[in-house]
Design a protein around this motif. Structure first.
Motif, PDB file in Angstrom:
ATOM      1  N   LYS A  19       0.825  -1.207   0.000  1.00 58.70           N
ATOM      2  CA  LYS A  19       0.000   0.000   0.000  1.00 58.70           C
ATOM      3  C   LYS A  19       0.862   1.260   0.000  1.00 58.70           C
ATOM      4  CE  LYS A  19      -3.929  -2.335   1.953  1.00 58.70           C
ATOM      5  NZ  LYS A  19      -4.706  -2.668   3.120  1.00 58.70           N
ATOM      6  N   ARG A  20       1.921   1.276   0.765  1.00 56.70           N
ATOM      7  CA  ARG A  20       2.826   2.432   0.761  1.00 56.70           C
ATOM      8  C   ARG A  20       3.460   2.611  -0.614  1.00 56.70           C
ATOM      9  NH1 ARG A  20       5.713   1.291   6.521  1.00 56.70           N
ATOM     10  NH2 ARG A  20       4.106   2.263   7.816  1.00 56.70           N
ATOM     11  N   LEU A  21       3.886   1.506  -1.196  1.00 56.33           N
ATOM     12  CA  LEU A  21       4.492   1.593  -2.531  1.00 56.33           C
ATOM     13  C   LEU A  21       3.481   2.084  -3.562  1.00 56.33           C
ATOM     14  CD1 LEU A  21       6.633  -1.666  -2.469  1.00 56.33           C
ATOM     15  CD2 LEU A  21       7.485   0.691  -2.471  1.00 56.33           C
ATOM     16  N   ALA A  22       2.242   1.647  -3.455  1.00 56.99           N
ATOM     17  CA  ALA A  22       1.207   2.096  -4.395  1.00 56.99           C
ATOM     18  C   ALA A  22       0.922   3.590  -4.217  1.00 56.99           C
ATOM     19  CB  ALA A  22      -0.073   1.281  -4.184  1.00 56.99           C
ATOM     20  N   ILE A  23       0.914   4.063  -2.977  1.00 62.20           N
ATOM     21  CA  ILE A  23       0.702   5.492  -2.726  1.00 62.20           C
ATOM     22  C   ILE A  23       1.843   6.298  -3.324  1.00 62.20           C
ATOM     23  CG2 ILE A  23       0.701   7.244  -0.891  1.00 62.20           C
ATOM     24  CD1 ILE A  23      -0.955   5.215   0.798  1.00 62.20           C
ATOM     25  N   GLU A  38      -8.549  11.640  -3.305  1.00 57.91           N
ATOM     26  CA  GLU A  38      -8.190  11.388  -4.705  1.00 57.91           C
ATOM     27  C   GLU A  38      -7.321  10.142  -4.822  1.00 57.91           C
ATOM     28  OE1 GLU A  38      -8.102  15.970  -6.386  1.00 57.91           O
ATOM     29  OE2 GLU A  38      -6.377  15.199  -5.282  1.00 57.91           O
ATOM     30  N   LEU A  39      -6.363  10.007  -3.915  1.00 52.73           N
ATOM     31  CA  LEU A  39      -5.494   8.825  -3.939  1.00 52.73           C
ATOM     32  C   LEU A  39      -6.283   7.562  -3.621  1.00 52.73           C
ATOM     33  CD1 LEU A  39      -2.433  10.448  -2.203  1.00 52.73           C
ATOM     34  CD2 LEU A  39      -2.542   9.685  -4.574  1.00 52.73           C
ATOM     35  N   TRP A  40      -7.168   7.648  -2.646  1.00 55.18           N
ATOM     36  CA  TRP A  40      -7.994   6.504  -2.265  1.00 55.18           C
ATOM     37  C   TRP A  40      -8.838   6.030  -3.448  1.00 55.18           C
ATOM     38  CZ3 TRP A  40     -13.499   6.729  -1.008  1.00 55.18           C
ATOM     39  CH2 TRP A  40     -13.999   5.517  -0.528  1.00 55.18           C
ATOM     40  N   LYS A  41      -9.468   6.971  -4.158  1.00 52.85           N
ATOM     41  CA  LYS A  41     -10.290   6.600  -5.317  1.00 52.85           C
ATOM     42  C   LYS A  41      -9.441   5.930  -6.397  1.00 52.85           C
ATOM     43  CE  LYS A  41     -13.791  10.126  -4.624  1.00 52.85           C
ATOM     44  NZ  LYS A  41     -14.298  11.440  -5.040  1.00 52.85           N
ATOM     45  N   GLN A  42      -8.227   6.402  -6.561  1.00 48.91           N
ATOM     46  CA  GLN A  42      -7.341   5.839  -7.578  1.00 48.91           C
ATOM     47  C   GLN A  42      -6.867   4.436  -7.189  1.00 48.91           C
ATOM     48  OE1 GLN A  42      -4.019   8.382  -8.548  1.00 48.91           O
ATOM     49  NE2 GLN A  42      -2.948   6.759  -9.626  1.00 48.91           N
ATOM     50  N   LEU A  43      -6.631   4.209  -5.905  1.00 46.94           N
ATOM     51  CA  LEU A  43      -6.020   2.954  -5.463  1.00 46.94           C
ATOM     52  C   LEU A  43      -7.008   1.864  -5.039  1.00 46.94           C
ATOM     53  CD1 LEU A  43      -3.096   4.433  -3.339  1.00 46.94           C
ATOM     54  CD2 LEU A  43      -2.983   3.466  -5.639  1.00 46.94           C
ATOM     55  N   ARG A  44      -8.229   2.218  -4.766  1.00 48.12           N
ATOM     56  CA  ARG A  44      -9.143   1.201  -4.234  1.00 48.12           C
ATOM     57  C   ARG A  44      -9.472   0.108  -5.243  1.00 48.12           C
ATOM     58  NH1 ARG A  44     -14.662   4.667  -3.371  1.00 48.12           N
ATOM     59  NH2 ARG A  44     -14.825   5.344  -5.532  1.00 48.12           N
ATOM     60  N   ALA A  45      -9.331   0.368  -6.536  1.00 44.72           N
ATOM     61  CA  ALA A  45      -9.539  -0.686  -7.535  1.00 44.72           C
ATOM     62  C   ALA A  45      -8.415  -1.723  -7.468  1.00 44.72           C
ATOM     63  CB  ALA A  45      -9.611  -0.078  -8.928  1.00 44.72           C
TER      64      ALA A  45
END
Length: 144
Positions: A19-23, A38-45
């Motif tokens: 998760k840290r790497l994805a952020i 914005e980050l949450w919406k991008q990463l939740r998929a």
């Protein structure tokens, strides 16, 4: 690029979790700041079980460790930015297009000297962020 993020996390004494790497990867692809939402919406998929509190917590941990930069907006919302520059510097934040630019000069030394002369105190750290409208936005007539 992931290798650089792993190195940055390890240098900050943090584990390189997925998760840290994805952020970091998401922020790295931007030239502007982003909100936790914005980050949450991008990463939740990408992550089945990624809650907004997890994104907030990771962003705060990354900012506290110096891996990313916290942008404090006049609207009192916190935003985050991945800055590649590891030298001491500050940022100019465009409130119109959200672009973040490095400001290499500091000038805090003179202010720290004034503090010491006037109060006998000593400056241990500082945060300086310049907010405004960038040249591109000014030329294009973007709202200020």
């Amino acid at each position: 690029m992931e290798h650089q993020h792993v190195t940055a996390l390890k240098e900050a004494g943090m584990k390189a979790t997925p998760k840290r790497l994805a952020i970091l990867e998401a922020l790295n692809g931007l030239s502007c700041y982003a909100s936790p939402e914005e980050l949450w919406k991008q990463l939740r998929a990408r992550f089945d079980r990624l809650g907004l509190p997890t994104v907030y917590r990771n962003l705060e941990e990354l900012a506290e460790s110096g891996v990313i930069t916290k942008v404090i907006h006049p609207n009192r919302q916190l935003y985050y930015y991945f800055c590649h520059n590891r030298d001491h510097h500050h940022h100019f934040v465009c409130l119109s297009c959200r672009k973040v630019e490095d400001v290499p000069s500091c000038g805090i030394e003179a202010m720290a000297e004034v503090v010491q002369q006037q109060s006998g105190g000593r400056v241990l750290s500082h945060i300086l962020q310049l907010n405004g409208v960038c040249g591109s936005c000014l030329r294009s007539g973007a709202p200020q």
